[in-house]
Design an enzyme around this catalytic site. Structure first.
Site, PDB file in Angstrom:
ATOM      1  N   TRP A 335       0.921  -1.232  -0.065  1.00 53.82           N
ATOM      2  CA  TRP A 335      -0.047  -0.061  -0.070  1.00 53.82           C
ATOM      3  C   TRP A 335       0.951   1.458  -0.061  1.00 53.82           C
ATOM      4  O   TRP A 335       0.559   2.411   0.367  1.00 53.82           O
ATOM      5  CB  TRP A 335      -0.921  -0.171   1.278  1.00 53.82           C
ATOM      6  CG  TRP A 335      -2.176  -0.959   0.986  1.00 53.82           C
ATOM      7  CD1 TRP A 335      -3.170  -0.777   0.663  1.00 53.82           C
ATOM      8  CD2 TRP A 335      -1.955  -2.349   1.533  1.00 53.82           C
ATOM      9  NE1 TRP A 335      -3.884  -1.894   0.851  1.00 53.82           N
ATOM     10  CE2 TRP A 335      -3.326  -2.917   1.309  1.00 53.82           C
ATOM     11  CE3 TRP A 335      -0.978  -3.271   1.873  1.00 53.82           C
ATOM     12  CZ2 TRP A 335      -3.577  -3.913   1.484  1.00 53.82           C
ATOM     13  CZ3 TRP A 335      -1.139  -4.743   2.150  1.00 53.82           C
ATOM     14  CH2 TRP A 335      -2.482  -5.153   1.847  1.00 53.82           C
ATOM     15  N   CYS A 371      -6.680  -5.072  -1.638  1.00 56.90           N
ATOM     16  CA  CYS A 371      -7.850  -6.046  -1.336  1.00 56.90           C
ATOM     17  C   CYS A 371      -8.497  -6.659  -2.451  1.00 56.90           C
ATOM     18  O   CYS A 371      -8.839  -7.872  -2.277  1.00 56.90           O
ATOM     19  CB  CYS A 371      -8.742  -5.191  -0.173  1.00 56.90           C
ATOM     20  SG  CYS A 371      -9.618  -4.124  -1.011  1.00 56.90           S
ATOM     21  N   HIS A 430     -13.711  -1.664   0.943  1.00 55.35           N
ATOM     22  CA  HIS A 430     -12.683  -2.972   1.136  1.00 55.35           C
ATOM     23  C   HIS A 430     -13.365  -4.205   0.629  1.00 55.35           C
ATOM     24  O   HIS A 430     -14.712  -4.324   0.693  1.00 55.35           O
ATOM     25  CB  HIS A 430     -12.745  -3.299   2.945  1.00 55.35           C
ATOM     26  CG  HIS A 430     -11.799  -4.308   3.103  1.00 55.35           C
ATOM     27  ND1 HIS A 430     -10.519  -4.670   2.567  1.00 55.35           N
ATOM     28  CD2 HIS A 430     -11.893  -5.523   4.002  1.00 55.35           C
ATOM     29  CE1 HIS A 430      -9.931  -5.619   2.873  1.00 55.35           C
ATOM     30  NE2 HIS A 430     -10.963  -6.181   3.703  1.00 55.35           N
ATOM     31  N   ASP A 453     -11.723 -13.395   4.420  1.00 55.07           N
ATOM     32  CA  ASP A 453     -10.809 -12.210   3.876  1.00 55.07           C
ATOM     33  C   ASP A 453      -9.556 -12.612   3.860  1.00 55.07           C
ATOM     34  O   ASP A 453      -9.035 -13.022   5.037  1.00 55.07           O
ATOM     35  CB  ASP A 453     -11.167 -10.989   4.738  1.00 55.07           C
ATOM     36  CG  ASP A 453     -10.661  -9.632   4.274  1.00 55.07           C
ATOM     37  OD1 ASP A 453     -10.190  -9.797   3.410  1.00 55.07           O
ATOM     38  OD2 ASP A 453     -11.017  -8.723   4.783  1.00 55.07           O
ATOM     39  N   TYR A 616      -7.119   4.035   0.169  1.00 53.46           N
ATOM     40  CA  TYR A 616      -8.290   3.510   0.420  1.00 53.46           C
ATOM     41  C   TYR A 616      -8.524   2.675   1.590  1.00 53.46           C
ATOM     42  O   TYR A 616      -9.703   2.435   2.148  1.00 53.46           O
ATOM     43  CB  TYR A 616      -8.733   2.794  -0.815  1.00 53.46           C
ATOM     44  CG  TYR A 616      -8.138   1.433  -0.757  1.00 53.46           C
ATOM     45  CD1 TYR A 616      -8.829   0.113  -0.480  1.00 53.46           C
ATOM     46  CD2 TYR A 616      -6.705   0.777  -1.247  1.00 53.46           C
ATOM     47  CE1 TYR A 616      -8.423  -0.896  -0.273  1.00 53.46           C
ATOM     48  CE2 TYR A 616      -6.447  -0.401  -1.071  1.00 53.46           C
ATOM     49  CZ  TYR A 616      -7.251  -1.262  -0.785  1.00 53.46           C
ATOM     50  OH  TYR A 616      -6.814  -2.801  -0.658  1.00 53.46           O
TER      51      TYR A 616
END
Length: 784
Positions: A335, A371, A430, A453, A616
């Site tokens: 990220w 993600c 997400h 996840d 984000y």
């Protein structure tokens, strides 16, 4: 230059897809505005083989595994005959060698067009291996050296999976020959006999271990003499079975099975709740090499083969293995904004290249993912293994870091954020996954969709993974049910609690925002490319009695169980509105702040605003603008305040997703009521336009014109298009180079479709200054 033609590297030239044929031809026009591991020693290998617990493999695997899964075709074996027994004495019957029954060959009837693959819904998988779904009968043919006789002959089959097959663990299966097949057990029955050939119908239980099996056939006389064993040169792959009522992944809707198991393309949503963007993703679960890659991932995990019959265990392992955080999994998360030594997460549009690269490099993690990439790959792996799955996007998704079941915002005495304490965050979106299964390990009513996840956020039992968590349990606030239900509940339904520091250093709760997180939870609709809002599956209607009960039920199990003891009265509200589809990249961002006085008395307040560039994930890069706005309201009055962020203020500050967070804080003079609001918004990026040219026919060349216009008043540097279309052409890169301010670039792709039916050509743009730019064209390919 106008009309300039560039030479583009084809897939076969750059080595990403060796052997790709035919090579893609590309025409490009830019029009300016106005115009291998080190082998270990034998001793170490032997020690690990003898004692895997004491001598682990460097990849953290706790048992000896195959480094690469392949569907190996062995040389046709000969029958193995036991050593001859001593000659009989005293007149005993003597069986001649010619009388011994043996297997000459095994036909697994594994053709894609054959009965097995068609009935098991595995005909879409690449290749002609025998790919089956558990809990369902299948057929094989045996050619013997003589006709089989039930009066004198004995025959049984064996299936073995894993490095140490054991009957007690379900990884060594002995299949007897019976006269009548019964459900829920391994059995075989002769259904046809023609001379030396027999056809067997074989039944498997609905809880069978999934994975790669080797097959042997053993024959002997009824007395047990003269045993021979034949080993098949082909393996058998066993998958979960959503079509079987006894399988825990059974899904009782054919349309949903086609969507969540058989559909190899989909849509993944991103952006903000008021500006929802969508991108097409090629899951490609039936593509060449993907099934092998998925089985390889299972081999690379620490999961014993005996546990692979339970989808709860399998999903939990996949959740951990898709990220590389602590187990050499598939994808490295990044990220930072610097992807120079890998591929930018926004440039991916398919799981195929990622999984094939991971497999071909013997488990070297692929760079990079965020993600939606983790989710897309997870959908591919779960669908490939037979577990119904979908990618799900939650807008305003909370990240609770202290298990409080609340999203906490800490302010100082002057209502300024205390950054080092504000560890909780709210991602503007997400993406995770839902998978479908029964949950016999939970109380009744908690089966169905389960949240899982693979994005590494928090550890679960020491490993970066999350789920499967029952969506029904999340909706009800039953966060005490496994796995990781509290974390997912906080993502979709936690309240945002504002705390102010007192002079003595303690904190008091000054405001509770009840609708701050969990909006527009989205997934692709069944049978269409439309967006389906599934928020009601995850939470009751906001502010309903059921929703409040769920929130308060969940909070009692968190680290701050008394947070709801003192309700706060309100008579002034503040909210932010975005007109239309929202601000565009390259232009000023204009929003409206709406302030309402719900009382019969006048109210005055000063609203402090600050806007920050935001990843984000909810992590803020830095504040780029601050304002103070005095507001005076008459009884029951509403006022609209125009708020503007100019292009000059944000142009050099952007990060991935071009997202911002606008924070509003204030206090009503008369009542001391605290006003607080946090709103995220993004700058809309242009789409890539794709126009098919010519007839789409298998084996016939056609073209597609790809057009993109730079929305910025500055030059884009190093633009690359990534083009892929399952059944149309192999994925490859088109190097465009620099694109001037407001210039338009046109690329013409020439390709030859290889598969009939509805297909999607997907193009995404890879550029440091601009992300989330992509396009898709629907192409129906006809047979010749």
């Amino acid at each position: 230059m106008p009309g300039e033609r560039l030479t583009v590297r084809t897939a076969s030239e750059i080595g990403r897809f060796p052997g790709a044929a035919p090579p893609t031809r590309v025409e490009l026009t830019i029009q300016n505005e106005g115009e291998k591991k080190q082998e270990e020693g034998g001793c170490l290998w032997w020690l690990r083989k003898m004692c895997p617990c004491c001598c682990k493999h460097p990849n953290a695997t706790s048992y000896d595994i195959t480094d690469k899964v392949e569907f190996t075709k062995l040389p046709t074996p000969a029958a193995v005959v036991d050593p001859p027994k001593p000659k009989p004495e005293n007149g005993e019957a003597k069986e001649t060698d010619e009388g011994k029954l043996s297997v000459c060959s095994v036909d697994l009837l594994s053709s894609k067009a054959g009965q097995n693959r068609q009935e098991h819904h595995t005909d879409l998988y690449h290749g002609d291996e025998l790919i089956l779904r558990r809990g369902q009968t299948f057929q094989i043919e045996l050619e013997l050296n003589r006709p089989f006789s039930t009066d004198t002959d004995k025959l049984y089959l064996e299936l073995k999976t894993g490095p140490l097959p054991l009957v007690s663990k379900g990884t060594h299966v002995i299949i007897p020959l019976v006269e009548h097949l019964e459900d829920e057990r391994w059995e075989a029955k002769i259904v046809e006999q023609n001379g030396n050939k027999i056809k067997l119908s074989i039944n498997s239980p609905a809880n069978a271990v999934i994975g790669l099996y080797g097959l042997t056939v053993t024959t002997s006389s009824l007395k047990g003499d003269a045993t021979t064993t034949y080993t098949s040169s082909k393996n058998i792959v066993m998958l979960f079975n959503p079509w079987c009522e006894e399988d825990t992944v059974f899904l009782d809707n054919e349309g949903e099975r086609k969507e969540y198991v058989l559909n190899d393309t989909g849509r993944i949503y991103y952006g903000t709740e008021k500006q929802i963007g969508a991108r097409t993703w090629n899951f490609g679960q039936f593509h060449e090499g993907i099934l092998e890659a998925c089985l390889f991932i299972m081999e690379k995990s620490e999961m014993p083969p005996s546990g692979r019959g339970d989808p709860v265990n399998v999903v939990r392992v996949i959740s951990a293995m898709i990220n590389a955080q602590d187990d050499y999994g598939v994808l490295v998360g990044n990220w930072s904004g610097d992807y120079s030594d890998g591929v930018s997460p926004t440039a991916w549009s398919s799981s195929v290249e990622i999984l094939r690269k991971y497999h071909s490099t013997n488990g070297t993690p692929v760079s990079y993912g965020q993600c939606w990439v983790f989710s897309g790959v997870t959908t591919t792996v779960l669908r490939c293994l037979g577990i119904p799955a979908r990618s799900v996007t939650n807008f305003q998704s909370a990240h609770d870091t202290d298990v409080s079941l609340t999203t906490d915002v800490y302010l100082d005495e002057n209502l300024e954020p205390i950054n080092y304490l504000n560890r909780d965050s709210v991602w503007n979106f997400h993406v995770w996954n839902d998978c479908w299964m029964a949950r016999p390990d939970l109380p009744p009513g908690n089966g169905g969709w389960q949240a899982v996840d693979a994005t590494p956020q928090e550890t679960s039992q020491g490993t970066f993974r999350c789920g499967p968590a029952s969506v029904n349990a999340i909706r009800s606030g039953h966060v005490y049910l496994k796995h990781d239900t509290p974390f997912v509940f906080a993502e979709v339904n936690s309240d945002k609690i504002y705390w102010q520091r007192n002079l003595d250093g303690t904190f008091k709760q000054i405001y509770s925002e009840k609708k701050a997180v969990g909006h527009c939870i989205s997934t692709k609709a069944v049978g269409s490319d439309k967006r389906a809002d599934i928020t009601s599956l995850y939470k009751h209607e906001e502010d309903s009695e059921e929703e409040r009960i769920a929130v308060e039920t969940a909070s009692r199990y968190g680290s701050k169980p008394d947070v709801y003891s003192t309700p706060v009265a309100e008579d002034v509200s503040v909210e932010v509105k975005v007109d239309g589809e929202g601000p565009r990249m390259g232009a000023d961002a204009q929003l409206k702040i709406l302030v309402k006085n719900l009382s019969s008395q006048p109210r005055r307040a000063t609203i402090h605003s600050q806007v920050a560039v935001m990843y984000y994930t909810g992590v803020l890069k830095g504040t780029i603008k601050k304002d103070e706005m005095p507001v005076e309201l008459s009884p029951n009055e509403e006022k609209t305040i125009d708020w503007v962020l100019s292009y000059q203020q944000y142009q050099s500050q952007l990060v991935d997703q071009a997202a911002f967070m606008l924070t509003l804080c204030g206090r009503v003079t008369e009542t001391k009521q605290v006003l607080a609001n946090q709103t995220t918004f993004r700058l809309r990026t242009p789409d890539i336009t794709i126009k098919p040219i010519g007839d789409a026919i298998v084996g016939k060349e056609m073209a597609a014109k790809i057009t993109f216009t730079n929305p910025l008043p500055s030059t884009l540097k190093g633009v690359v298009f990534r083009v892929e279309g399952l059944g149309l052409q192999k994925g490859h890169e088109v190097v465009v180079g620099d694109v001037g301010a407001h210039s338009t670039v046109t690329v013409t792709e020439h390709f030859i479709p290889s598969q009939p039916g509805p297909r999607k050509l997907v193009v995404s743009l890879d550029c440091e200054q601009l992300s989330q730019v992509h396009g898709v064209a629907d192409i129906v390919v006809l047979e010749q």
